[in-house]
Design a protein around this motif. Sequence first.
Motif, PDB file in Angstrom:
ATOM      1  N   VAL A  75      18.846 -13.279 -10.373  1.00 17.36           N
ATOM      2  CA  VAL A  75      18.828 -14.044 -11.700  1.00 17.36           C
ATOM      3  C   VAL A  75      18.669 -15.736 -11.325  1.00 17.36           C
ATOM      4  N   ASN A  76      19.046 -16.089 -10.148  1.00 19.39           N
ATOM      5  CA  ASN A  76      18.941 -17.641  -9.679  1.00 19.39           C
ATOM      6  C   ASN A  76      17.288 -17.669  -9.310  1.00 19.39           C
ATOM      7  N   TRP A  77      16.915 -16.736  -8.528  1.00 17.18           N
ATOM      8  CA  TRP A  77      15.227 -16.713  -8.264  1.00 17.18           C
ATOM      9  C   TRP A  77      14.468 -16.892  -9.524  1.00 17.18           C
ATOM     10  N   GLU A  78      14.765 -16.154 -10.493  1.00 22.42           N
ATOM     11  CA  GLU A  78      14.163 -15.773 -11.688  1.00 22.42           C
ATOM     12  C   GLU A  78      14.009 -17.203 -12.716  1.00 22.42           C
ATOM     13  N   LEU A  79      15.441 -17.815 -12.577  1.00 23.68           N
ATOM     14  CA  LEU A  79      15.460 -19.059 -13.134  1.00 23.68           C
ATOM     15  C   LEU A  79      14.777 -19.898 -12.745  1.00 23.68           C
ATOM     16  N   ASP A  80      14.879 -20.274 -11.380  1.00 24.75           N
ATOM     17  CA  ASP A  80      14.100 -21.099 -10.385  1.00 24.75           C
ATOM     18  C   ASP A  80      12.715 -21.218 -10.756  1.00 24.75           C
ATOM     19  N   GLY A  81      12.113 -19.882 -10.687  1.00 23.43           N
ATOM     20  CA  GLY A  81      10.706 -19.699 -10.524  1.00 23.43           C
ATOM     21  C   GLY A  81      10.343 -19.844 -12.034  1.00 23.43           C
ATOM     22  N   LEU A  82      10.865 -19.657 -13.133  1.00 24.10           N
ATOM     23  CA  LEU A  82      10.815 -19.944 -14.690  1.00 24.10           C
ATOM     24  C   LEU A  82      10.591 -21.624 -14.645  1.00 24.10           C
ATOM     25  N   GLU A  83      11.746 -22.479 -14.124  1.00 20.89           N
ATOM     26  CA  GLU A  83      11.684 -23.690 -14.052  1.00 20.89           C
ATOM     27  C   GLU A  83      10.461 -24.420 -13.240  1.00 20.89           C
ATOM     28  N   ARG A  84       9.841 -23.921 -12.318  1.00 22.93           N
ATOM     29  CA  ARG A  84       9.034 -24.331 -11.461  1.00 22.93           C
ATOM     30  C   ARG A  84       7.467 -24.058 -11.836  1.00 22.93           C
ATOM     31  N   ALA A  85       7.381 -22.939 -12.393  1.00 22.06           N
ATOM     32  CA  ALA A  85       6.003 -22.443 -12.988  1.00 22.06           C
ATOM     33  C   ALA A  85       5.244 -23.154 -13.866  1.00 22.06           C
ATOM     34  N   ASP A  86       4.072 -23.612 -13.708  1.00 17.73           N
ATOM     35  CA  ASP A  86       2.935 -23.978 -14.586  1.00 17.73           C
ATOM     36  C   ASP A  86       2.513 -23.327 -15.646  1.00 17.73           C
ATOM     37  N   VAL A  87       2.464 -21.911 -15.625  1.00 21.59           N
ATOM     38  CA  VAL A  87       2.210 -21.028 -16.565  1.00 21.59           C
ATOM     39  C   VAL A  87       2.920 -19.947 -16.412  1.00 21.59           C
ATOM     40  N   VAL A  88       3.560 -19.404 -17.640  1.00 21.37           N
ATOM     41  CA  VAL A  88       4.456 -18.314 -17.594  1.00 21.37           C
ATOM     42  C   VAL A  88       3.882 -17.150 -18.526  1.00 21.37           C
ATOM     43  N   VAL A  89       3.778 -16.087 -17.745  1.00 26.68           N
ATOM     44  CA  VAL A  89       3.264 -14.885 -18.438  1.00 26.68           C
ATOM     45  C   VAL A  89       4.364 -14.048 -18.838  1.00 26.68           C
ATOM     46  N   VAL A  90       4.254 -13.427 -19.950  1.00 25.93           N
ATOM     47  CA  VAL A  90       5.554 -12.660 -20.461  1.00 25.93           C
ATOM     48  C   VAL A  90       4.820 -11.352 -21.127  1.00 25.93           C
ATOM     49  N   TYR A  91       5.308 -10.335 -20.528  1.00 26.91           N
ATOM     50  CA  TYR A  91       4.603  -8.974 -20.689  1.00 26.91           C
ATOM     51  C   TYR A  91       5.680  -7.965 -21.477  1.00 26.91           C
ATOM     52  N   PHE A  92       5.441  -7.213 -22.531  1.00 29.60           N
ATOM     53  CA  PHE A  92       6.426  -6.493 -23.183  1.00 29.60           C
ATOM     54  C   PHE A  92       5.452  -5.082 -23.360  1.00 29.60           C
ATOM     55  N   GLY A  93       6.058  -3.992 -22.550  1.00 31.61           N
ATOM     56  CA  GLY A  93       5.316  -2.874 -22.699  1.00 31.61           C
ATOM     57  C   GLY A  93       5.851  -2.050 -23.821  1.00 31.61           C
ATOM     58  N   ALA A  94       5.013  -1.363 -24.289  1.00 31.38           N
ATOM     59  CA  ALA A  94       5.094  -0.420 -25.549  1.00 31.38           C
ATOM     60  C   ALA A  94       6.689   0.407 -25.412  1.00 31.38           C
ATOM     61  N   GLU A  95       7.088   0.903 -24.473  1.00 32.24           N
ATOM     62  CA  GLU A  95       8.301   1.675 -24.057  1.00 32.24           C
ATOM     63  C   GLU A  95       9.379   1.006 -23.845  1.00 32.24           C
ATOM     64  N   ALA A  96       9.492  -0.172 -23.422  1.00 30.28           N
ATOM     65  CA  ALA A  96      10.629  -0.801 -23.118  1.00 30.28           C
ATOM     66  C   ALA A  96      11.469  -1.691 -24.027  1.00 30.28           C
ATOM     67  N   LYS A  97      12.710  -1.825 -23.724  1.00 28.86           N
ATOM     68  CA  LYS A  97      13.537  -2.630 -24.460  1.00 28.86           C
ATOM     69  C   LYS A  97      13.635  -4.075 -24.146  1.00 28.86           C
ATOM     70  N   ALA A  98      13.475  -4.364 -22.771  1.00 32.63           N
ATOM     71  CA  ALA A  98      13.360  -5.723 -22.347  1.00 32.63           C
ATOM     72  C   ALA A  98      13.987  -6.983 -22.826  1.00 32.63           C
ATOM     73  N   PRO A  99      15.495  -6.658 -22.781  1.00 29.91           N
ATOM     74  CA  PRO A  99      16.089  -7.914 -23.401  1.00 29.91           C
ATOM     75  C   PRO A  99      16.012  -8.949 -22.556  1.00 29.91           C
ATOM     76  N   VAL A 100      16.160  -8.978 -21.241  1.00 31.83           N
ATOM     77  CA  VAL A 100      16.008  -9.962 -20.097  1.00 31.83           C
ATOM     78  C   VAL A 100      14.730 -10.819 -20.476  1.00 31.83           C
ATOM     79  N   THR A 101      13.644 -10.117 -20.707  1.00 31.52           N
ATOM     80  CA  THR A 101      12.388 -10.678 -20.896  1.00 31.52           C
ATOM     81  C   THR A 101      12.404 -11.450 -22.229  1.00 31.52           C
ATOM     82  N   LEU A 102      12.843 -10.838 -23.483  1.00 30.50           N
ATOM     83  CA  LEU A 102      13.382 -11.613 -24.659  1.00 30.50           C
ATOM     84  C   LEU A 102      13.911 -12.762 -24.400  1.00 30.50           C
ATOM     85  N   LEU A 103      15.032 -13.044 -23.393  1.00 35.56           N
ATOM     86  CA  LEU A 103      15.916 -14.193 -23.124  1.00 35.56           C
ATOM     87  C   LEU A 103      14.986 -15.018 -22.477  1.00 35.56           C
ATOM     88  N   GLU A 104      14.156 -14.572 -21.314  1.00 34.39           N
ATOM     89  CA  GLU A 104      13.228 -15.620 -20.628  1.00 34.39           C
ATOM     90  C   GLU A 104      12.078 -16.182 -21.532  1.00 34.39           C
TER      91      GLU A 104
END
Length: 164
Positions: A75-104
């Motif tokens: 979780v800390n790796w992901e939060l640090d990566g999101l903070e440092r990124a210049d471009v954030v790509v967010v992908y929601f697949g049709a079959e997924a619930k993806a609650p963490v992706t919604l949070l991100e």
Amino acid sequence: MPALIIKAPTPLPPSLSSPTIFLSGTISPPPAPTWQSTLSTSLSHLAVTILNPLRPDWDASWRENRSDARFVTQVNWELDGLERADVVVVYFGAEAKAPVTLLELGLVVGRGKRVVVCCEDGFWKRGNVELLCEKMGVAYVGSLEELRRVVVGMLRELGVSVDG
């Protein structure tokens, strides 16, 4: 110079010299090809850093709470990566619930980052995602090919040579 791909849990270097892309989104169980690998391969010839949080070693034994050091590290790796990124790509697949992706997505929208969202037909909260992107001026696409095109455009804006 080819892309540098950093996968979790590899520590992020103190500084990143190239524009950085963070891959947030649906996790597909093996052996299905992942959207992360498809997108990374299509960008691999560019002088960028790609942060991929996908962990092939993740399994059901991980406890999703502070008592599991593996979980905390992830979780800390992901939060640090999101903070440092210049471009954030967010992908929601049709079959997924993806609650963490919604949070991100909620975390990065409105923070001055370049964000692009790809939401497949059939994603259970597609309407919410589409309306949030529209309201916040976030790029929104429906396919992996469109996603690649928008990411390349964002990289061009950041000064990355994308031709050739």
